[in-house]
Motif scaffolding. Structure first.
Motif, PDB file in Angstrom:
ATOM      1  N   ASP A 156       0.816  -1.218   0.000  1.00 54.75           N
ATOM      2  CA  ASP A 156       0.000   0.000   0.000  1.00 54.75           C
ATOM      3  C   ASP A 156       0.852   1.272   0.000  1.00 54.75           C
ATOM      4  O   ASP A 156       0.469   2.276  -0.587  1.00 54.75           O
ATOM      5  N   ASN A 157       1.990   1.236   0.680  1.00 57.48           N
ATOM      6  CA  ASN A 157       2.767   2.471   0.821  1.00 57.48           C
ATOM      7  C   ASN A 157       4.105   2.430   0.095  1.00 57.48           C
ATOM      8  O   ASN A 157       4.943   3.294   0.306  1.00 57.48           O
ATOM      9  N   VAL A 158       4.315   1.457  -0.768  1.00 57.09           N
ATOM     10  CA  VAL A 158       5.611   1.349  -1.444  1.00 57.09           C
ATOM     11  C   VAL A 158       5.881   2.560  -2.348  1.00 57.09           C
ATOM     12  O   VAL A 158       7.014   3.019  -2.432  1.00 57.09           O
ATOM     13  N   ALA A 159       4.884   3.128  -2.963  1.00 55.66           N
ATOM     14  CA  ALA A 159       5.085   4.306  -3.813  1.00 55.66           C
ATOM     15  C   ALA A 159       5.526   5.506  -2.972  1.00 55.66           C
ATOM     16  O   ALA A 159       6.407   6.268  -3.373  1.00 55.66           O
ATOM     17  N   THR A 160       4.954   5.657  -1.794  1.00 54.72           N
ATOM     18  CA  THR A 160       5.344   6.744  -0.900  1.00 54.72           C
ATOM     19  C   THR A 160       6.770   6.554  -0.416  1.00 54.72           C
ATOM     20  O   THR A 160       7.547   7.513  -0.358  1.00 54.72           O
ATOM     21  N   ILE A 161       7.129   5.330  -0.084  1.00 57.90           N
ATOM     22  CA  ILE A 161       8.493   5.035   0.376  1.00 57.90           C
ATOM     23  C   ILE A 161       9.487   5.395  -0.723  1.00 57.90           C
ATOM     24  O   ILE A 161      10.516   6.026  -0.460  1.00 57.90           O
TER      25      ILE A 161
END
Length: 55
Positions: free
Chosen positions: A19-24
């Protein structure tokens, strides 16, 4: 060693999930862009200092 588990434990933004890999990635990339210029600037700066000391 479970590398994914290791990086999930040390992540500053919490566990890395799908879910948050793009933000990371968005946080990581700008933080690592300066590595190139810094890597080139250190020997240039050292060379200038040595030349200035020799003169």
């Amino acid at each position: 060693m479970d590398m994914l588990g290791h990086f999930q434990r040390i992540a500053l933004t919490g566990p890395v999930m799908e879910d948050n890999v793009a933000t990371i990635r968005a946080i990581w990339l700008p933080g690592h862009i300066p590595r190139g210029p810094v890597t080139l600037a250190i020997p240039v700066h050292a060379g200038r200092a040595l030349r200035a000391e020799a003169n």
